[in-house]
Design a protein around this motif. Sequence first.
Motif, PDB file in Angstrom:
ATOM      1  N   LYS A  51       0.787  -1.108   0.117  1.00  0.00           N
ATOM      2  CA  LYS A  51      -0.025   0.045   0.114  1.00  0.00           C
ATOM      3  C   LYS A  51       0.767   1.232  -0.058  1.00  0.00           C
ATOM      4  CE  LYS A  51      -4.013  -2.182   0.532  1.00  0.00           C
ATOM      5  NZ  LYS A  51      -4.802  -2.508  -0.554  1.00  0.00           N
ATOM      6  N   LYS A  52       2.012   1.327   0.619  1.00  0.00           N
ATOM      7  CA  LYS A  52       2.904   2.411   0.862  1.00  0.00           C
ATOM      8  C   LYS A  52       4.218   2.087   0.341  1.00  0.00           C
ATOM      9  CE  LYS A  52       0.183   3.610   4.789  1.00  0.00           C
ATOM     10  NZ  LYS A  52       0.139   3.765   6.270  1.00  0.00           N
ATOM     11  N   ILE A  53       5.029   3.100   0.177  1.00  0.00           N
ATOM     12  CA  ILE A  53       6.791   3.094  -0.218  1.00  0.00           C
ATOM     13  C   ILE A  53       7.433   3.831   0.937  1.00  0.00           C
ATOM     14  CG2 ILE A  53       8.485   3.691  -1.880  1.00  0.00           C
ATOM     15  CD1 ILE A  53       6.841   1.284  -2.902  1.00  0.00           C
ATOM     16  N   LEU A  54       8.433   3.398   1.113  1.00  0.00           N
ATOM     17  CA  LEU A  54       9.422   4.058   2.283  1.00  0.00           C
ATOM     18  C   LEU A  54      10.624   3.596   1.536  1.00  0.00           C
ATOM     19  CD1 LEU A  54      10.135   5.384   4.923  1.00  0.00           C
ATOM     20  CD2 LEU A  54      10.655   2.969   5.473  1.00  0.00           C
ATOM     21  N   ILE A  55      11.365   5.171   1.360  1.00  0.00           N
ATOM     22  CA  ILE A  55      12.705   4.978   0.843  1.00  0.00           C
ATOM     23  C   ILE A  55      13.638   5.820   1.808  1.00  0.00           C
ATOM     24  CG2 ILE A  55      14.250   6.488  -0.859  1.00  0.00           C
ATOM     25  CD1 ILE A  55      11.821   6.849  -2.684  1.00  0.00           C
ATOM     26  N   ASP A  56      14.550   4.675   2.162  1.00  0.00           N
ATOM     27  CA  ASP A  56      15.483   5.106   3.420  1.00  0.00           C
ATOM     28  C   ASP A  56      16.822   5.549   2.867  1.00  0.00           C
ATOM     29  OD1 ASP A  56      16.450   5.461   5.978  1.00  0.00           O
ATOM     30  OD2 ASP A  56      16.627   3.271   6.347  1.00  0.00           O
ATOM     31  N   TYR A  57      17.414   6.616   2.890  1.00  0.00           N
ATOM     32  CA  TYR A  57      18.666   6.723   2.914  1.00  0.00           C
ATOM     33  C   TYR A  57      19.363   7.197   4.017  1.00  0.00           C
ATOM     34  CZ  TYR A  57      16.841  11.370   1.176  1.00  0.00           C
ATOM     35  OH  TYR A  57      16.082  12.567   1.234  1.00  0.00           O
ATOM     36  N   GLN A  58      20.733   7.479   4.133  1.00  0.00           N
ATOM     37  CA  GLN A  58      21.361   7.669   5.486  1.00  0.00           C
ATOM     38  C   GLN A  58      20.883   8.798   6.276  1.00  0.00           C
ATOM     39  OE1 GLN A  58      24.726   7.481   2.818  1.00  0.00           O
ATOM     40  NE2 GLN A  58      25.454   5.534   3.942  1.00  0.00           N
ATOM     41  N   ASP A  59      20.784  10.091   5.358  1.00  0.00           N
ATOM     42  CA  ASP A  59      20.469  11.276   6.100  1.00  0.00           C
ATOM     43  C   ASP A  59      18.903  11.385   6.454  1.00  0.00           C
ATOM     44  OD1 ASP A  59      22.905  11.626   5.884  1.00  0.00           O
ATOM     45  OD2 ASP A  59      23.015  13.173   4.561  1.00  0.00           O
ATOM     46  N   ASP A  60      18.008  10.630   5.827  1.00  0.00           N
ATOM     47  CA  ASP A  60      16.893  10.921   5.665  1.00  0.00           C
ATOM     48  C   ASP A  60      15.914   9.715   5.118  1.00  0.00           C
ATOM     49  OD1 ASP A  60      14.636  12.579   6.344  1.00  0.00           O
ATOM     50  OD2 ASP A  60      14.940  13.907   4.630  1.00  0.00           O
ATOM     51  N   SER A  61      14.534  10.000   5.251  1.00  0.00           N
ATOM     52  CA  SER A  61      13.670   9.026   4.713  1.00  0.00           C
ATOM     53  C   SER A  61      12.502   9.536   3.912  1.00  0.00           C
ATOM     54  CB  SER A  61      13.301   8.062   5.518  1.00  0.00           C
ATOM     55  OG  SER A  61      12.491   8.422   6.472  1.00  0.00           O
ATOM     56  N   LEU A  62      12.075   9.093   3.034  1.00  0.00           N
ATOM     57  CA  LEU A  62      10.803   9.494   2.260  1.00  0.00           C
ATOM     58  C   LEU A  62       9.776   8.534   2.370  1.00  0.00           C
ATOM     59  CD1 LEU A  62      12.104  10.976  -0.925  1.00  0.00           C
ATOM     60  CD2 LEU A  62      11.202  12.306   0.849  1.00  0.00           C
ATOM     61  N   LYS A  63       8.620   8.829   2.692  1.00  0.00           N
ATOM     62  CA  LYS A  63       7.473   7.792   2.829  1.00  0.00           C
ATOM     63  C   LYS A  63       6.267   8.540   2.135  1.00  0.00           C
ATOM     64  CE  LYS A  63       4.831   5.199   6.185  1.00  0.00           C
ATOM     65  NZ  LYS A  63       4.599   4.903   7.612  1.00  0.00           N
ATOM     66  N   PHE A  64       5.794   7.556   1.147  1.00  0.00           N
ATOM     67  CA  PHE A  64       4.833   7.893   0.252  1.00  0.00           C
ATOM     68  C   PHE A  64       3.529   7.094   0.764  1.00  0.00           C
ATOM     69  CE2 PHE A  64       8.391   8.481  -2.002  1.00  0.00           C
ATOM     70  CZ  PHE A  64       8.276   9.779  -2.816  1.00  0.00           C
ATOM     71  N   GLU A  65       2.240   7.723   0.588  1.00  0.00           N
ATOM     72  CA  GLU A  65       1.394   6.890   1.198  1.00  0.00           C
ATOM     73  C   GLU A  65       0.391   6.322   0.129  1.00  0.00           C
ATOM     74  OE1 GLU A  65       0.085   7.041   4.418  1.00  0.00           O
ATOM     75  OE2 GLU A  65       1.952   7.808   4.875  1.00  0.00           O
ATOM     76  N   SER A  66       0.927   6.147  -0.890  1.00  0.00           N
ATOM     77  CA  SER A  66       0.544   5.553  -2.108  1.00  0.00           C
ATOM     78  C   SER A  66       1.786   4.679  -2.642  1.00  0.00           C
ATOM     79  CB  SER A  66      -0.315   6.320  -3.231  1.00  0.00           C
ATOM     80  OG  SER A  66       0.584   7.328  -3.650  1.00  0.00           O
ATOM     81  N   MET A  67       1.435   4.034  -3.736  1.00  0.00           N
ATOM     82  CA  MET A  67       2.441   3.069  -4.393  1.00  0.00           C
ATOM     83  C   MET A  67       2.835   4.050  -5.718  1.00  0.00           C
ATOM     84  SD  MET A  67       2.600   0.233  -2.804  1.00  0.00           S
ATOM     85  CE  MET A  67       3.865  -0.544  -3.936  1.00  0.00           C
ATOM     86  N   VAL A  68       3.981   4.684  -5.608  1.00  0.00           N
ATOM     87  CA  VAL A  68       4.473   5.411  -6.534  1.00  0.00           C
ATOM     88  C   VAL A  68       5.529   4.619  -7.113  1.00  0.00           C
ATOM     89  CG1 VAL A  68       4.012   7.471  -5.531  1.00  0.00           C
ATOM     90  CG2 VAL A  68       6.201   6.586  -4.952  1.00  0.00           C
ATOM     91  N   ASP A  69       6.204   4.829  -8.339  1.00  0.00           N
ATOM     92  CA  ASP A  69       7.349   4.004  -8.906  1.00  0.00           C
ATOM     93  C   ASP A  69       8.386   4.772  -9.359  1.00  0.00           C
ATOM     94  OD1 ASP A  69       6.326   5.307 -11.110  1.00  0.00           O
ATOM     95  OD2 ASP A  69       5.708   3.400 -12.135  1.00  0.00           O
ATOM     96  N   THR A  70       8.535   6.012  -8.901  1.00  0.00           N
ATOM     97  CA  THR A  70       9.490   7.181  -9.032  1.00  0.00           C
ATOM     98  C   THR A  70       9.740   8.052  -7.823  1.00  0.00           C
ATOM     99  OG1 THR A  70       9.106   6.927 -11.442  1.00  0.00           O
ATOM    100  CG2 THR A  70      10.396   8.789 -10.848  1.00  0.00           C
ATOM    101  N   ALA A  71      10.886   8.531  -7.661  1.00  0.00           N
ATOM    102  CA  ALA A  71      10.923   9.374  -6.568  1.00  0.00           C
ATOM    103  C   ALA A  71      12.589  10.143  -6.943  1.00  0.00           C
ATOM    104  CB  ALA A  71      11.082   8.829  -5.231  1.00  0.00           C
ATOM    105  N   VAL A  72      12.412  11.498  -6.488  1.00  0.00           N
ATOM    106  CA  VAL A  72      13.677  12.293  -6.723  1.00  0.00           C
ATOM    107  C   VAL A  72      14.207  12.562  -5.168  1.00  0.00           C
ATOM    108  CG1 VAL A  72      14.567  14.424  -7.810  1.00  0.00           C
ATOM    109  CG2 VAL A  72      12.871  13.171  -9.024  1.00  0.00           C
ATOM    110  N   LEU A  73      15.477  12.184  -5.163  1.00  0.00           N
ATOM    111  CA  LEU A  73      16.010  12.773  -3.665  1.00  0.00           C
ATOM    112  C   LEU A  73      16.883  13.872  -4.001  1.00  0.00           C
ATOM    113  CD1 LEU A  73      17.598   9.088  -2.909  1.00  0.00           C
ATOM    114  CD2 LEU A  73      15.357  10.353  -2.380  1.00  0.00           C
TER     115      LEU A  73
END
Length: 123
Positions: free
Chosen positions: A66-88
């Motif tokens: 249902k959701k996506i979480l991107i975890d990188y050393q300094d921060d994290s991004l949480k999306f409440e839907s199923m995305v397939d692209t993210a820009v850090l």
Amino acid sequence: MKKITKILIAVVAILSISGCSQMDDNYVDYLNMEKVYAPKIGNLKAVVGLKTATLTWDNPEGDIAKKILIDYQDDSLKFESMVDTAVLENLEIKGYHVSVYTIDAFNNYSIPVSIQIFPNGEN
């Protein structure tokens, strides 16, 4: 004497059989502790730019995640839907270990899919 020996053997056999039926009690609680993971993403790719990184991936089949979480050393991004692209953005010029998880409706995380990135510096 033979009669007493036969009785003792019968008693020992009955006690052995009844004791074995309770052996399952030692591990039956662990059978109910099965860990359930959300399905993981596939084909994670990164394109780095000037202090940025664009991540793309393939979402799993079905509607369990249902959701996506991107975890990188300094921060994290949480999306409440199923995305397939993210820009850090606003990344430092250093190496990053980036992990992408899916999360299901019961807040179970998938096994992470990871990639190493190194954003470009200024011209």
